[in-house]
Write a protein that holds these residues in place. Structure first.
Motif, short mmCIF file in Angstrom:
data_model
loop_
_atom_site.label_atom_id
_atom_site.label_comp_id
_atom_site.label_asym_id
_atom_site.label_seq_id
_atom_site.Cartn_x
_atom_site.Cartn_y
_atom_site.Cartn_z
N PHE A 181 17.39 67.42 -53.04
CA PHE A 181 16.98 68.84 -53.02
C PHE A 181 15.97 69.09 -51.92
O PHE A 181 14.96 68.41 -51.84
CB PHE A 181 16.40 69.22 -54.38
N GLY A 182 16.26 70.05 -51.04
CA GLY A 182 15.35 70.34 -49.94
C GLY A 182 15.58 71.70 -49.33
O GLY A 182 14.81 72.64 -49.57
N PRO A 183 16.64 71.87 -48.53
CA PRO A 183 16.89 73.17 -47.90
C PRO A 183 17.02 74.30 -48.92
O PRO A 183 16.58 75.42 -48.67
CB PRO A 183 18.22 72.95 -47.16
N GLY A 184 17.59 73.98 -50.10
CA GLY A 184 17.74 75.00 -51.14
C GLY A 184 16.41 75.52 -51.65
O GLY A 184 16.30 76.67 -52.07
N ALA A 185 15.38 74.68 -51.63
CA ALA A 185 14.06 75.12 -52.06
C ALA A 185 13.50 76.15 -51.10
O ALA A 185 12.84 77.11 -51.51
CB ALA A 185 13.12 73.91 -52.16
N ILE A 186 13.76 75.95 -49.82
CA ILE A 186 13.26 76.90 -48.82
C ILE A 186 13.93 78.25 -49.00
O ILE A 186 13.26 79.30 -49.06
CB ILE A 186 13.52 76.37 -47.39
N ILE A 187 15.26 78.25 -49.11
CA ILE A 187 15.97 79.53 -49.21
C ILE A 187 15.64 80.22 -50.52
O ILE A 187 15.51 81.45 -50.58
CB ILE A 187 17.48 79.30 -49.04
N ALA A 188 15.48 79.47 -51.60
CA ALA A 188 15.13 80.07 -52.89
C ALA A 188 13.74 80.69 -52.82
O ALA A 188 13.51 81.81 -53.27
CB ALA A 188 15.19 79.03 -54.00
N SER A 189 12.80 79.96 -52.24
CA SER A 189 11.42 80.44 -52.16
C SER A 189 11.31 81.67 -51.28
O SER A 189 10.55 82.60 -51.57
CB SER A 189 10.51 79.32 -51.62
N VAL A 190 12.09 81.71 -50.20
CA VAL A 190 12.04 82.85 -49.28
C VAL A 190 12.61 84.10 -49.92
O VAL A 190 12.10 85.21 -49.73
CB VAL A 190 12.79 82.51 -47.97
N THR A 191 13.69 83.97 -50.69
CA THR A 191 14.36 85.15 -51.24
C THR A 191 13.73 85.66 -52.53
O THR A 191 13.93 86.82 -52.89
CB THR A 191 15.85 84.85 -51.51
N ILE A 192 12.98 84.83 -53.23
CA ILE A 192 12.43 85.23 -54.53
C ILE A 192 11.49 86.43 -54.43
O ILE A 192 11.52 87.33 -55.26
CB ILE A 192 11.72 84.03 -55.19
N GLY A 193 10.67 86.47 -53.41
CA GLY A 193 9.70 87.56 -53.30
C GLY A 193 10.35 88.93 -53.22
O GLY A 193 9.80 89.91 -53.69
N SER A 194 11.56 89.00 -52.62
CA SER A 194 12.20 90.30 -52.44
C SER A 194 13.07 90.71 -53.61
O SER A 194 13.16 91.88 -53.95
CB SER A 194 13.08 90.26 -51.17
N GLY A 195 13.72 89.78 -54.24
CA GLY A 195 14.67 90.15 -55.27
C GLY A 195 14.23 89.83 -56.67
O GLY A 195 14.00 90.72 -57.50
N GLU A 196 14.11 88.54 -56.97
CA GLU A 196 13.85 88.11 -58.34
C GLU A 196 12.54 88.67 -58.88
O GLU A 196 12.46 89.11 -60.02
CB GLU A 196 13.84 86.57 -58.40
N LEU A 197 11.50 88.67 -58.07
CA LEU A 197 10.19 89.10 -58.55
C LEU A 197 10.10 90.62 -58.68
O LEU A 197 9.60 91.13 -59.68
CB LEU A 197 9.11 88.57 -57.60
#
Length: 386
Positions: free
Chosen positions: A39-55
């Protein structure tokens, strides 16, 4: 030498000549705990997108529609995962980024990648200027002093310094830490508010129709009277899991990881035929890394979405509150504090982690998108590398 020995010898690939890294033990292990190393690149993309959508939007839609919105979120996340995984798989096997394949579309050479980049040039500055302002507003509420411009400038400066001093591996490790802590904190908050877990489960797997609640139309006529249900839901599902440009950057991260042929450039026809004919070819084994990484990333996304939907349903809906404009975050915090005082700092920490991850990883994602486009123009790419 027997025929069987000759066959075994032919199955042993000259990894040094192919320059495809040998798959690590964790990749071929049947122990899921060892897969964490992948697990690595997926953590970056998840962390980047969370602020805009999930949160931001999950709690809003949870307040408006409750748990039934989870089935739609799950469907969208599965679709976006499919796009990401297929793109990653293609690059691992062929070495070609989607931009490179798009240059072969009918019409003037390279028109579609150029079209996509121009859209990004126009839209990304708007989003990235909005994000620090939102983080600044949240920081004033969280820390209780300063103004949003002070905090926004400070966070942007800190993010740029870290990007200049750090490496890809450093970025990856930081994002894994931020993502894991945020998921932990929000999961605890979701448990503490004691939702009806059967209804949560039903919301995931039993599709239902949606409509604005009467109280929302009465209390917020300016927000919803002229806003169609389709527009509201489309806005939310567009933000959940990120946008297409995020996936283009996600695929580009594979060059750093050197999974399969991702760092070797586009494979020739003969190389593709060899990969297709050899079931145990190293490139085909590396595809499992994309499967593990992408599934872990999107599972985290849907779990965080569920946590914020739960908070919206349990905390905001009974109070007839809908997060909007300057109140996208603080409503949940205020009512979490009513449930238990220690939940408010927990929520504030999670918010900081969410936006810090987005702010820190966003510029790196933008760089990847532009660098991949430059690769589609050989002369320009060669002149920059010299």
């Amino acid at each position: 030498m027997s025929h069987e020995q000759n066959h075994q010898k032919s199955e042993k690939y000259d990894l040094q000549q192919e320059r495809i890294l040998e798959p690590p033990e964790a990749l071929v292990s049947t122990n899921p705990l060892k897969w964490i190393k992948i697990f690595g690149p997926g953590a970056i993309i998840a962390s980047v997108t969370i602020g805009s959508g999930e949160l931001l939007f999950s709690s809003r839609e949870g307040s408006l529609f409750g748990y039934p919105i989870l089935s739609l979120f799950l469907l969208i996340v599965i679709m976006k995962w499919g796009i990401s995984y297929c793109s990653m798989r293609h690059m691992i096997l062929s070495g070609a980024h989607p931009y490179e394949r798009w240059t072969h579309f009918a019409g003037p050479k390279g028109w579609f990648p150029l079209f996509m980049v121009l859209i990004y040039v126009v839209t990304y500055p708007i989003w990235f200027s909005f994000l620090p302002g939102l983080l600044g507003t949240a920081s004033v509420w969280i820390f209780g002093f300063g103004d949003k411009y002070f905090w926004a400038t400070g966070f942007v400066t800190a993010a740029l310094i870290l990007l200049l001093l750090g490496t890809y591996n450093f970025l990856e490790k930081i994002q894994i830490i931020l993502l894991s802590l945020m998921l932990l904190f929000m999961f605890i908050a979701a448990i503490v508010v004691r939702p009806d877990w059967f209804e949560v489960f039903k919301g995931f797997f039993v599709p239902q129709s949606f409509q604005y609640p009467d109280w929302a139309l009465e209390k917020y006529p300016k927000d919803f009277a002229n806003r169609t249900l389709l527009a509201e839901i489309t806005m939310a599902i567009g933000a959940i899991g990120g946008a297409s440009f995020d996936y283009l950057g996600y695929v580009s991260f594979l060059r750093e990881k050197k999974w399969g042929r991702s760092h070797l450039g586009a494979a020739s026809a003969s190389q593709l035929e060899e990969i297709a004919s050899q079931r145990r070819h190293p490139a085909r084994i590396w595809v499992r890394a994309a499967l593990i990484d992408s599934i872990a990333s999107f599972v985290m996304l849907i779990l965080l979405s569920a946590c914020f939907v739960i908070l919206g349903r349990m905390i905001l809906q009974p109070q007839h509150l809908v997060p909007s404009q300057d109140n996208l975050l603080n409503y949940q915090g205020e009512f979490l504090q009513v449930i238990s005082p220690w939940l408010l700092p927990l929520y504030k920490i999670a918010v900081i982690f969410a936006f810090a991850g987005t702010l820190y990883g966003g510029p790196e994602l933008a760089y990847r998108i532009f660098s991949e486009y430059i690769r589609t123009i050989p002369r320009l790419h060669q002149s920059i590398n010299q």
